[in-house]
Design an enzyme around this catalytic site. Sequence first.
Site, mmCIF file in Angstrom:
data_model
loop_
_atom_site.group_PDB
_atom_site.id
_atom_site.type_symbol
_atom_site.label_atom_id
_atom_site.label_comp_id
_atom_site.label_asym_id
_atom_site.label_seq_id
_atom_site.Cartn_x
_atom_site.Cartn_y
_atom_site.Cartn_z
ATOM 1 N N ILE A 195 -7.168 7.053 -1.362
ATOM 2 C CA ILE A 195 -6.872 5.641 -1.484
ATOM 3 C C ILE A 195 -7.749 4.981 -0.429
ATOM 4 O O ILE A 195 -7.740 5.363 0.744
ATOM 5 C CB ILE A 195 -5.371 5.345 -1.280
ATOM 6 C CG1 ILE A 195 -5.095 3.832 -1.428
ATOM 7 C CG2 ILE A 195 -4.836 5.875 0.019
ATOM 8 C CD1 ILE A 195 -3.613 3.483 -1.434
ATOM 9 N N SER A 196 -8.546 4.024 -0.842
ATOM 10 C CA SER A 196 -9.624 3.519 0.007
ATOM 11 C C SER A 196 -9.111 2.795 1.249
ATOM 12 O O SER A 196 -7.966 2.342 1.314
ATOM 13 C CB SER A 196 -10.516 2.562 -0.790
ATOM 14 O OG SER A 196 -11.186 3.247 -1.811
ATOM 15 N N GLN A 197 -10.002 2.670 2.213
ATOM 16 C CA GLN A 197 -9.744 1.924 3.439
ATOM 17 C C GLN A 197 -9.365 0.488 3.090
ATOM 18 O O GLN A 197 -10.047 -0.171 2.307
ATOM 19 C CB GLN A 197 -11.001 1.941 4.300
ATOM 20 C CG GLN A 197 -10.899 1.164 5.594
ATOM 21 C CD GLN A 197 -12.228 1.160 6.341
ATOM 22 O OE1 GLN A 197 -13.222 1.670 5.854
ATOM 23 N NE2 GLN A 197 -12.234 0.569 7.518
ATOM 24 N N PRO A 198 -8.266 -0.038 3.652
ATOM 25 C CA PRO A 198 -7.845 -1.400 3.317
ATOM 26 C C PRO A 198 -8.940 -2.449 3.498
ATOM 27 O O PRO A 198 -9.105 -3.330 2.653
ATOM 28 C CB PRO A 198 -6.673 -1.644 4.271
ATOM 29 C CG PRO A 198 -6.084 -0.281 4.468
ATOM 30 C CD PRO A 198 -7.266 0.643 4.495
ATOM 31 N N ARG A 201 0.827 -1.221 0.000
ATOM 32 C CA ARG A 201 0.000 0.000 0.000
ATOM 33 C C ARG A 201 0.858 1.267 0.000
ATOM 34 O O ARG A 201 0.461 2.300 -0.556
ATOM 35 C CB ARG A 201 -0.934 -0.004 1.209
ATOM 36 C CG ARG A 201 -2.003 1.101 1.159
ATOM 37 C CD ARG A 201 -2.927 1.007 2.362
ATOM 38 N NE ARG A 201 -4.137 1.811 2.183
ATOM 39 C CZ ARG A 201 -4.573 2.731 3.044
ATOM 40 N NH1 ARG A 201 -3.907 2.970 4.154
ATOM 41 N NH2 ARG A 201 -5.679 3.401 2.795
#
Length: 203
Positions: A57-60, A31
């Site tokens: 950048i989206s939440q994992p 990431r």
Amino acid sequence: MNSNSEMVDYLVDVGALHSSDIIEAFRNVDRADFVHDRSVEDIYEDYPLGIGLGQTISQPRTVAMMLEMLSPKEGQKILDIGSGSGWTTALLAYIAGESGSVIGVERVAELVRFGRKNLEKYNFKNAKIMEASDELGVEGEKFDRILVSAAAEEFPHELKNQLKIGGKIVIPVQNSIYEMTKDENGELDGVEHYGFTFVPLIY
């Protein structure tokens, strides 16, 4: 969490990741390679991070859950709409392998450049990021899988035509994620997962 490995272990522990091929992709696509500043302490924490221009950048956990819903496979042709930082495009490229292909589509020109630069770190021969046209997706193409990482106000039916029979689409609509498969009659059938927040899909 101080490393990509710790983040992946956490995602497995909370049940967001469970498929071996998707876990392998998360372990091999860091990431940190998809943020502006690798030195910030919260790269691996479970929340979205800004990448500029009002995008994230989206939440994992959300990315993990959406990829599990999508169930991408080696050799498939995959469309990634709202590719942003390029993280999901890279994860999908790892899973699709040399026999598959991934097209990332992004509307914001600066993020197209950012995503391409990040994707180059992995030297994938099977993936590319394109600037979005006025049409949603890639007109005239058909895909085995379509992932959308921004929320539509209502389901964009033009994407149904870009999905192969038996293909699967995962897309946020308002505050839900829809996981749908195209049946032999060309209709979409699936389930709705409630309680998510995404940046808006613009097209």
